[in-house]
Scaffold this motif. Sequence first.
Motif, PDB file in Angstrom:
ATOM      1  N   GLY A 116      50.637  -1.459 -48.924  1.00  0.00           N
ATOM      2  CA  GLY A 116      51.608  -2.186 -49.824  1.00  0.00           C
ATOM      3  C   GLY A 116      51.364  -3.299 -50.598  1.00  0.00           C
ATOM      4  N   PRO A 117      52.265  -4.025 -51.300  1.00  0.00           N
ATOM      5  CA  PRO A 117      51.610  -5.130 -52.197  1.00  0.00           C
ATOM      6  C   PRO A 117      51.308  -6.191 -51.111  1.00  0.00           C
ATOM      7  N   LEU A 118      50.313  -7.029 -51.665  1.00  0.00           N
ATOM      8  CA  LEU A 118      50.093  -8.022 -50.824  1.00  0.00           C
ATOM      9  C   LEU A 118      50.610  -9.416 -51.255  1.00  0.00           C
ATOM     10  N   ARG A 119      51.060 -10.075 -50.154  1.00  0.00           N
ATOM     11  CA  ARG A 119      51.703 -11.454 -50.194  1.00  0.00           C
ATOM     12  C   ARG A 119      50.573 -12.415 -50.395  1.00  0.00           C
ATOM     13  N   GLU A 120      50.489 -13.208 -51.319  1.00  0.00           N
ATOM     14  CA  GLU A 120      49.432 -14.352 -51.375  1.00  0.00           C
ATOM     15  C   GLU A 120      49.878 -15.682 -51.793  1.00  0.00           C
ATOM     16  N   THR A 121      49.525 -16.776 -51.031  1.00  0.00           N
ATOM     17  CA  THR A 121      50.046 -17.914 -51.287  1.00  0.00           C
ATOM     18  C   THR A 121      49.297 -18.903 -51.973  1.00  0.00           C
TER      19      THR A 121
END
Length: 234
Positions: free
Chosen positions: A127-132
């Motif tokens: 999946g797409p990566l969630r990054e902060t």
Amino acid sequence: MSILSRSRILSLATSDIESFRNTLERGEVPSNILISPFEARSLGPTSYDLHIGERYISLTAESGEPGLRDIGRGRKLVIEPGEAVTLVSKEYIGLPQNIAGMVFSKVSWLEQGLSQISSYVHPGFYGPLRETLVNQSNKTRELDYGSAFCQIVFLDVPEAKADERYVGNRRDKKAEELEKILWGPNPRVLERGVSRAEATMVRQACMEGYQARREEDAEINREWEGTTLEGWSR
């Protein structure tokens, strides 16, 4: 664990999302690393650059509900001083059972006070990566849609078994699901009996935690950058 080289990543890379996902769901073992879209110019000596996608959410909005925000082509992601945002990568990443990933900041952004919170990607994730990202400087930072903002390093996981791969609910998350993140003086939080002052205190405590990790994160990323450059010189 050992870090995969540029040539190894290139030999394993595929951009066929459906084939990769179907293979995993059938209980079979994919042999490739999924990176879609894939661009050879984003491949470093031991890493791959990840790029800013079309959606993000501010974690430190001062008032109201943060809300899902669009970037899109020709627009910029604007991060104010002290602001933290969570965004979705342009790339769709998928890992087989014997490869893990670690995501790190790019030194070029660290030098401008923009830090990505390092994260780990389990074998079997797709999946797409969630990054902060956190702007720890005193200046507003602007990033273009599609620009590189962090890098992923791939690691061999010796003797991995198919039933040990990640099967959690973070796989294949849509960008729209960022709206489920609660942060700052959020109306839904206030409705649950948390005062605006208490919500602000929580947000401030989190930001202080980000600040405390600044030097440590910067040092870790310098070490990884040094390792990458050393590998390239060889």
